[in-house]
Motif scaffolding. Structure first.
Motif, PDB file in Angstrom:
ATOM      1  N   PHE A   1      34.944 -64.171 -82.579  1.00 34.94           N
ATOM      2  CA  PHE A   1      34.724 -62.884 -83.322  1.00 34.94           C
ATOM      3  C   PHE A   1      35.417 -61.679 -82.640  1.00 34.94           C
ATOM      4  O   PHE A   1      35.298 -61.548 -81.624  1.00 34.94           O
ATOM      5  CB  PHE A   1      33.039 -62.588 -83.301  1.00 34.94           C
ATOM      6  CG  PHE A   1      32.829 -61.253 -83.884  1.00 34.94           C
ATOM      7  CD1 PHE A   1      32.785 -61.214 -85.266  1.00 34.94           C
ATOM      8  CD2 PHE A   1      32.114 -60.336 -83.317  1.00 34.94           C
ATOM      9  CE1 PHE A   1      32.613 -59.979 -85.851  1.00 34.94           C
ATOM     10  CE2 PHE A   1      31.685 -59.137 -83.925  1.00 34.94           C
ATOM     11  CZ  PHE A   1      31.946 -58.828 -85.281  1.00 34.94           C
ATOM     12  N   SER A   2      36.351 -61.370 -83.616  1.00 38.56           N
ATOM     13  CA  SER A   2      37.316 -60.309 -83.439  1.00 38.56           C
ATOM     14  C   SER A   2      36.984 -59.076 -84.265  1.00 38.56           C
ATOM     15  O   SER A   2      37.848 -58.848 -85.342  1.00 38.56           O
ATOM     16  CB  SER A   2      38.705 -60.579 -83.422  1.00 38.56           C
ATOM     17  OG  SER A   2      38.868 -61.890 -82.434  1.00 38.56           O
ATOM     18  N   PRO A   3      36.031 -58.129 -84.068  1.00 39.31           N
ATOM     19  CA  PRO A   3      35.590 -57.180 -84.745  1.00 39.31           C
ATOM     20  C   PRO A   3      36.721 -55.896 -84.680  1.00 39.31           C
ATOM     21  O   PRO A   3      37.694 -55.879 -83.742  1.00 39.31           O
ATOM     22  CB  PRO A   3      34.215 -56.462 -84.275  1.00 39.31           C
ATOM     23  CG  PRO A   3      34.521 -56.821 -82.970  1.00 39.31           C
ATOM     24  CD  PRO A   3      35.105 -58.194 -82.789  1.00 39.31           C
ATOM     25  N   PHE A   4      36.741 -55.024 -85.867  1.00 40.78           N
ATOM     26  CA  PHE A   4      37.631 -54.107 -85.806  1.00 40.78           C
ATOM     27  C   PHE A   4      36.938 -53.019 -84.791  1.00 40.78           C
ATOM     28  O   PHE A   4      35.945 -52.238 -85.374  1.00 40.78           O
ATOM     29  CB  PHE A   4      37.807 -53.494 -87.322  1.00 40.78           C
ATOM     30  CG  PHE A   4      38.629 -52.123 -87.387  1.00 40.78           C
ATOM     31  CD1 PHE A   4      39.959 -52.207 -86.842  1.00 40.78           C
ATOM     32  CD2 PHE A   4      38.054 -51.034 -87.823  1.00 40.78           C
ATOM     33  CE1 PHE A   4      40.479 -50.956 -86.841  1.00 40.78           C
ATOM     34  CE2 PHE A   4      38.829 -49.798 -87.817  1.00 40.78           C
ATOM     35  CZ  PHE A   4      39.983 -49.718 -87.325  1.00 40.78           C
ATOM     36  N   SER A   5      37.712 -52.550 -83.650  1.00 44.57           N
ATOM     37  CA  SER A   5      37.100 -51.950 -82.715  1.00 44.57           C
ATOM     38  C   SER A   5      38.058 -50.799 -81.965  1.00 44.57           C
ATOM     39  O   SER A   5      39.152 -51.420 -81.653  1.00 44.57           O
ATOM     40  CB  SER A   5      36.224 -52.667 -81.710  1.00 44.57           C
ATOM     41  OG  SER A   5      35.771 -51.807 -80.534  1.00 44.57           O
ATOM     42  N   PHE A   6      38.090 -49.447 -82.050  1.00 45.92           N
ATOM     43  CA  PHE A   6      38.833 -48.767 -81.367  1.00 45.92           C
ATOM     44  C   PHE A   6      38.890 -48.856 -79.931  1.00 45.92           C
ATOM     45  O   PHE A   6      39.822 -48.778 -79.194  1.00 45.92           O
ATOM     46  CB  PHE A   6      38.610 -47.285 -81.619  1.00 45.92           C
ATOM     47  CG  PHE A   6      38.481 -46.706 -83.257  1.00 45.92           C
ATOM     48  CD1 PHE A   6      40.144 -47.372 -83.862  1.00 45.92           C
ATOM     49  CD2 PHE A   6      38.005 -45.990 -83.697  1.00 45.92           C
ATOM     50  CE1 PHE A   6      40.104 -46.874 -85.070  1.00 45.92           C
ATOM     51  CE2 PHE A   6      37.982 -45.552 -85.241  1.00 45.92           C
ATOM     52  CZ  PHE A   6      39.332 -46.142 -85.685  1.00 45.92           C
ATOM     53  N   THR A   7      37.887 -49.403 -79.387  1.00 42.42           N
ATOM     54  CA  THR A   7      37.597 -49.485 -77.759  1.00 42.42           C
ATOM     55  C   THR A   7      38.428 -50.619 -77.587  1.00 42.42           C
ATOM     56  O   THR A   7      39.233 -50.656 -76.535  1.00 42.42           O
ATOM     57  CB  THR A   7      36.094 -49.727 -77.544  1.00 42.42           C
ATOM     58  OG1 THR A   7      35.575 -48.623 -77.919  1.00 42.42           O
ATOM     59  CG2 THR A   7      36.150 -49.846 -75.864  1.00 42.42           C
ATOM     60  N   LEU A   8      38.348 -51.979 -78.234  1.00 42.70           N
ATOM     61  CA  LEU A   8      39.145 -52.827 -77.828  1.00 42.70           C
ATOM     62  C   LEU A   8      40.766 -52.935 -78.288  1.00 42.70           C
ATOM     63  O   LEU A   8      41.566 -53.130 -77.432  1.00 42.70           O
ATOM     64  CB  LEU A   8      38.548 -54.363 -78.676  1.00 42.70           C
ATOM     65  CG  LEU A   8      37.259 -54.678 -78.404  1.00 42.70           C
ATOM     66  CD1 LEU A   8      36.937 -55.761 -79.291  1.00 42.70           C
ATOM     67  CD2 LEU A   8      37.101 -55.267 -76.930  1.00 42.70           C
ATOM     68  N   LEU A   9      40.969 -52.026 -79.253  1.00 43.25           N
ATOM     69  CA  LEU A   9      42.413 -51.675 -79.566  1.00 43.25           C
ATOM     70  C   LEU A   9      43.134 -51.014 -78.516  1.00 43.25           C
ATOM     71  O   LEU A   9      44.288 -51.160 -78.115  1.00 43.25           O
ATOM     72  CB  LEU A   9      42.503 -50.987 -81.076  1.00 43.25           C
ATOM     73  CG  LEU A   9      43.963 -50.467 -81.636  1.00 43.25           C
ATOM     74  CD1 LEU A   9      44.377 -51.793 -81.883  1.00 43.25           C
ATOM     75  CD2 LEU A   9      43.548 -49.434 -82.696  1.00 43.25           C
TER      76      LEU A   9
END
Length: 784
Positions: free
Chosen positions: A768-776
């Motif tokens: 699961f690869s959500p759209f996340s600013f933290t991960l980006l």
């Protein structure tokens, strides 16, 4: 995924229930909605415009603008790095919108391009950057020393002024605090480099021109630098002049120009530049995500589809509502769950303790949606199998101390870039902590502290038979008191009775652990087949696989336990070999319990029956299912209430009248049966590596202790003793605490990936690869 509180281990057994949802977002609130979802990090968008090229998408222009601004910022960042400046990570809010930011960046780039207009200017700029670096270094040292000596005054000053201050305010605090606070003034400063032969004259003229109302600090630059103007190497000093008032500043600038002093700014507000870079990255990712959305026929709404965990439904809905209010939209976004047979992504909620174990499993393969996760069992079995090979409570304590240091420095190291090896070690700090705890436990069982036994739990149960008994050379021991309460008796170390007993104990313990873990793997395969895929064929093979494995190796485990319990001298090698060669022969002295011969004959028959049981039924079952499918009697259920997907074991054929290849299915099942039968033997033998590495670790530790430390002690010489201690410590750290730790870690990894997980774990899902600013942002920082 995200690290949070310590979730129960059972939450890791099955991945989070997922749902495919559709969002219908008004155009005026689309940007803010996507941005808020990026902050939440619980929604994985699907690309609804795969047929369009990047240039044909709706927000291609905005992405191009963001890319251009990112290019400019990267250019500025590169220039900062060349000057030795590191951007601050402080979270500084900025009110600049994207349009104003674009204008500012364009103006800054134009100015910089004008500076770099020709080769001569570039050469000058390079020399100036070198001098600028010196200014930053020397001025930074000065500010650090000044700030440390005035720390108490600084805190008091900040308290009186609401916490506002700057890096230069501590310099005249003593004078300022003696005056009226309303008359306080903020000092300005000019920094740069001046030729050393002009330094004294430069200082005198500054003092005279300003009548002593400046504070000058100079620092000698050790090596000559290239002057930007002349291009020659010149010895220079770094200077900082503090002043008050605009008139003083103008005088200082004129004097600097007259004496050939190159001025360079020394700014303290680098955090805002870092914040600007971050905002541009976020804007660009938002527009990239918007391009994955489709526009409805009215062109007033955008349609998005994606995956999200069921538990995050309310959070996403609250985020959509907040985005509507903040964007002043009259219409809110619509959130609706879609029904689908598509396999959802896999998402396990982890924390800083369980994430490393999950990474060990994911390195083998990501679990399918709702498939049993080996990470739950790995939390216990991985450090324990490591400890079986690394059993020494002295080495375990050393490993624990090193790990506790990493945990104590967690906040500091988590924000720093570490080397590859240290980064891996720090990421697995909690795994290593558990490994050290289990190593201390098994070390107590083996009774080894750097290979030395101790009577920690009471005196030994054995003593010498007579006065001529020598522990180091004879096994003449008699039992004089109760059995040693925990672990190996200390008298067995250093006697001839030690080697056979410890070898036998470790070898048999390895078999017990291996058979237990392989049985667990088969049980989990049944669990997956029943609750995940509804695969009747795998569930049907559960019984013959369990029968075959336990008729042979389960029986061997039973014999080991009975022999330990009764103290029998039976030869288990002879029992297992003649179980196949002469099953009807009397066991004689090798009989451990009544009726053993008949039990062996029954188990041998069951093992032989289990092999065709695994081979023949599955092809016929598949053929029957194929015929039922052609008759329309087989269908797939979708349980909406529970969110569980029941998928047929074999996918339906695209054409209803295709022939069923029975021979191909039969050959495939024959290969699978042979693989399981041979794998049961080879995997059981593979667990003997637990015994082999444990013996190697113990012998190496004993060699270092006897041949290095004790040998140096025997010389009765202080110098030789110190050398022996240094060699012993280096050998212990380098070989036993580093190389042996890595070796045991890799072997434990292999036992989990090959011998354990191949029994039940497919591992062909996707994360699961959500759209996340933290991960980006974290991924971009790692790439940088």
């Amino acid at each position: 995924m995200a690290e949070g509180s310590f979730w129960p281990a059972m939450d890791l057994l099955r991945s989070e229930p997922m749902q495919l949802v559709q969002l219908i977002v008004p155009t005026e609130s689309a940007h803010r909605t996507i941005s808020y979802l990026g902050d939440l990090g619980l929604f994985q968008f699907k690309d609804l415009n795969p047929e369009k090229s990047p240039f044909q998408r709706t927000y291609a222009g905005q992405i191009k603008r963001c890319a251009e601004m990112a290019r400019k910022l990267r250019f500025f960042k590169d220039q900062m790095k060349k000057a030795g400046l590191s951007p601050s990570t402080r979270n500084i809010s900025t009110d600049d919108d994207l349009d104003n930011l674009e204008v500012k960046l364009g103006e800054l780039e134009s100015e910089l391009m004008e500076i770099n207009a020709n080769d001569e200017k570039l050469r000058h700029t390079y020399s100036e950057l070198l001098e600028y670096k010196l200014v930053l270094q020397k001025a930074g040292e000065f500010f650090n020393s000044a700030q440390s000596t005035a720390a108490a005054h600084q805190r008091e000053f900040e308290a009186q002024n609401g916490g506002e201050g700057s890096m230069d305010s501590p310099l005249l605090l003593e004078q300022e605090m003696t005056t009226d606070p309303s008359k306080h003034v903020k000092l300005g400063f000019v920094s740069g480099l001046v030729p050393r032969d002009k330094a004294m004259a430069f200082e005198r003229i500054l003092f005279r021109a300003t009548r002593g109302n400046v504070f000058l600090k100079q620092s000698v630059v050790e090596n000559p630098v290239i002057d930007p103007g002349s291009g020659e190497q010149v010895e220079k000093n770094v200077f900082i002049v503090f002043y008050s008032g605009e008139r003083a500043k103008n005088k200082i600038l004129k004097i600097c120009e007259a004496y050939g002093a190159n001025r360079y700014p020394f700014t303290e507000d680098l955090g805002k530049q870092f914040q600007m870079i971050t905002e541009v990255k976020k804007e660009k990712s938002v527009y990239h995500t918007l391009n994955m959305l489709s526009i409805d026929v009215t062109k007033k709404c955008l349609v998005a589809e994606g995956w999200c965990p069921v538990y995050g439904t309310h959070q996403i809905q609250d985020t959509l509502q907040r985005a509507r209010l903040d964007s002043s939209s009259q219409v809110g976004a619509i959130f609706q769950v879609l029904q689908t047979k598509e396999l959802p992504p896999t998402y396990f909620r982890t924390n800083k303790f369980t994430s490393a174990y999950q990474e060990i499993v994911d390195a083998y393969g990501v679990a399918k949606y709702r498939e049993a996760n080996p990470g739950v069992f790995t939390i216990v079995t991985f450090p324990f199998l490591f400890a079986v090979m690394f059993g020494d409570w002295g080495h375990g304590i050393c490993l624990m101390l090193a790990t506790l240091y990493l945990i104590a420095m967690e906040k500091k190291y988590s924000t720093q870039k570490l080397g590859d090896i240290l980064e891996m070690t720090f990421g697995g700090r909690y795994v290593i902590l558990m490994m050290s705890i289990f190593s201390i436990y098994t070390g107590f069982i083996y009774n080894e502290f750097f290979s030395v036994p101790f009577e920690l739990f009471g005196p030994s149960a054995y003593s010498c038979r007579d006065l001529s008994c020598k522990d180091a050379y004879t096994s003449g021991l008699v039992k004089v008191r109760d059995t040693y309460p925990f672990g190996v008796d200390p008298k067995w170390h250093g006697t001839r009775s030690e080697l056979p007993f410890l070898n036998s104990m470790k070898m048999k313990m390895s078999i017990l652990l291996g058979v237990a873990q392989m049985n667990l793997g088969i049980i989990l395969s049944y669990f997956n087949a029943k609750f995940f895929s509804n695969n009747l064929n795998v569930r049907y093979q559960f019984v013959p696989q369990m029968i075959f494995l336990n008729s042979l190796f389960g029986y061997l485990s039973l014999l080991i336990i009975v022999k330990w319990s009764t103290g029998s001298q039976a030869d288990l090698y002879h029992v297992m070999i003649y179980m196949f060669l002469s099953p009807a022969e009397d066991l004689g002295d090798n009989q451990l319990f009544f009726g053993q011969k008949y039990l062996q004959m029954l188990l041998l028959v069951l093992a032989l029956v289990a092999v065709p049981w695994m081979l023949f039924p599955k092809p016929f079952l598949l053929k029957k299912q194929h015929e039922e499918r052609l008759q329309g009697q087989s269908y797939t259920l979708l349980d909406n209430a529970e969110g569980n997907l029941e998928v047929e074991s074999e996918p339906p054929t695209p054409h209803g009248h295709e022939e069923f290849e029975f021979s191909e299915v039969f050959v495939h099942q024959l290969i699978h049966t042979i693989e399981f039968v041979l794998g049961s033997v080879s995997n059981t033998a593979s667990y003997l590596r637990l015994w082999a590495l444990s013996l190697a670790h113990s012998e190496l530790s004993s060699v270092f202790y006897d041949k290095v430390l004790l040998l140096a002690w025997g010389f009765n010489n202080t110098v030789i003793l110190i050398i022996g201690i240094v060699v012993f410590v280096c050998a212990t750290v380098g070989v036993l605490l580093i190389m042996e730790t890595l070796s045991a870690f890799l072997h434990a990894l292999r036992l989990h990936w090959v011998e354990f997980q191949n029994k039940f774990y497919e591992g062909d899902g996707y994360k699961f690869s959500p759209f996340s600013f933290t991960l980006l942002l974290s991924e971009e920082d790692e790439a940088a």
